[in-house]
Design an enzyme around this catalytic site. Structure first.
Site, PDB file in Angstrom:
ATOM      1  N   LYS A  53       0.839  -1.209   0.000  1.00 32.29           N
ATOM      2  CA  LYS A  53       0.000   0.000   0.000  1.00 32.29           C
ATOM      3  C   LYS A  53       0.871   1.256   0.000  1.00 32.29           C
ATOM      4  CE  LYS A  53      -3.726  -2.455   2.328  1.00 32.29           C
ATOM      5  NZ  LYS A  53      -4.400  -2.764   3.602  1.00 32.29           N
ATOM      6  N   GLN A  97      -4.059  -1.555   9.826  1.00 31.84           N
ATOM      7  CA  GLN A  97      -4.015  -2.893   9.215  1.00 31.84           C
ATOM      8  C   GLN A  97      -4.558  -3.939  10.192  1.00 31.84           C
ATOM      9  OE1 GLN A  97      -3.024  -3.593   5.969  1.00 31.84           O
ATOM     10  NE2 GLN A  97      -3.719  -5.672   6.388  1.00 31.84           N
ATOM     11  N   ASP A 120     -10.541   3.055   4.379  1.00 28.90           N
ATOM     12  CA  ASP A 120     -10.856   1.618   4.270  1.00 28.90           C
ATOM     13  C   ASP A 120     -12.373   1.393   4.250  1.00 28.90           C
ATOM     14  OD1 ASP A 120      -8.706  -0.078   3.921  1.00 28.90           O
ATOM     15  OD2 ASP A 120      -8.211  -0.206   6.058  1.00 28.90           O
TER      16      ASP A 120
END
Ligand code: NAD
Length: 295
Positions: A53, A97, A120
């Site tokens: 990412k 994460q 997200d």
């Protein structure tokens, strides 16, 4: 031969579109999008995902910050890190994460993320907004699938879409998106799961079959209608001595046999997977531009 829905090519295309937009922003002296990623512990897969990412951010010209915390970090300390990023005007998007260590509540941490920075799309605010059809950050995998359907001009209105799997990050949001009154959407949706009876019969009636149950090779040709569009979200490593790595990747769908019936299908690898990072970059750009929540 079916149309192979190429996620790798499409994600590269999206990345180059985003890079062009960043160049324009730079030329006008605007704010460069900035993503912060928080990684707790040393899990190998998580390090790989976060690394990819951050690298993708660099590729398109974004700024990025990686915050690494020890496995032993307390919940309070992590919440404080999130709060600091929430309040930092230089940072547009924030991801934490997953998975997190067992002593930390994913719910509390997710809820702490400012919805305006939740690229997200995991916070209740964004899930709620997506459900209402309001502007929202949509989670990376469902957004990636929607984008593939759009870019391959797959017709969806009035079609029967069967989704296999009801997880919060894939199946459930996918079912909501496919039922929305916009393109791609307007499907009649059946959401199936581990307690569904007659799953093969239901799958056979799908014009669009979205498979996200996490079982390698679960969907076979006899479960698929002639001409169906098949989207395979599953990703599994299986041993393969003929490969240098010793493994290869397969999906939830038996690709070779299902491809003989489908009109369009995503391969694994190279289908849905590569789209997730492109989706995250897309959301981060939206965050920097204040397009979801007006600033
Ligand atoms: P999950 O384990 O959270 O959910 C699986 C769902 O499948 C559950 O809702 C369960 O009810 C359902 N299910 C299980 N067995 C079933 C059965 N026999 N019949 C019908 N439904 C059944 O999984 P997830 O996080 O949604 O991920 C699914 C798969 O997609 C996994 O292989 C995962 O690795 C993969 N995945 C890939 C990407 C990507 O970027 N390509 C992203 C997320 C997940």
């Amino acid at each position: 031969m079916p149309t192979i829905i190429d996620g790798r090519k499409t994600s590269e295309q999206i990345k180059s579109e985003i890079a062009a937009q960043v160049s324009e922003i730079k030329a006008k002296g605007g704010k460069i999008p900035h993503l912060a990623a928080v990684l707790v512990g040393n899990d190998g897969a998580s390090q790989t995902y976060v690394g990819a990412k951050v690298k993708a951010c660099e590729q398109v010209g974004f700024e990025s910050t990686l915050v690494r915390l020890e496995e032993t970090v307390t919940e309070g300390e992590l919440l404080k890190v999130v709060q600091d990023i929430n309040q930092n005007p230089a940072i547009d998007g924030l991801i934490v994460q997953l998975p997190l260590p067992n002593h930390i509540s994913v719910e509390k941490v997710t809820n702490k993320i400012k919805p305006e920075k939740d690229v997200d799309g995991f916070t209740p605010a964004n899930v709620g907004r997506m459900t209402l059809g309001w502007p929202a950050y949509v989670a990376a995998t469902p957004y990636g699938i929607v984008e593939l359907l759009k870019r391959y001009a797959i017709e969806t209105a009035g079609k029967h879409c069967v989704v296999i799997g009801r997880s919060h990050i894939v199946g459930s949001p996918m079912s909501i998106l496919m039922a929305r009154n916009e393109y791609p959407g307007n499907c009649t949706v059946t959401l199936t799961h581990s307690r569904t009876k007659n799953l093969p019969e239901i799958a056979q009636s799908a014009d669009i079959l979205i498979v996200a149950l996490g079982k390698p090779g679960f969907v076979t040709a006899d479960m698929v209608k002639e001409g169906a569009v098949v989207i395979d979200v599953g990703i599994h490593r299986v041993e393969d001595v003929s490969k240098k790595s010793g493994f290869r990747l397969i999906g939830d769908v038996k690709f070779e046999e299902v491809a003989t019936k489908a009109s369009a299908i995503t391969p694994v690898p190279g289908g849905v997977g590569p789209m997730t990072i492109a989706s995250l970059l897309h959301n981060t750009l939206l965050a920097a531009e204040g397009k979801i929540y007006s600033k």
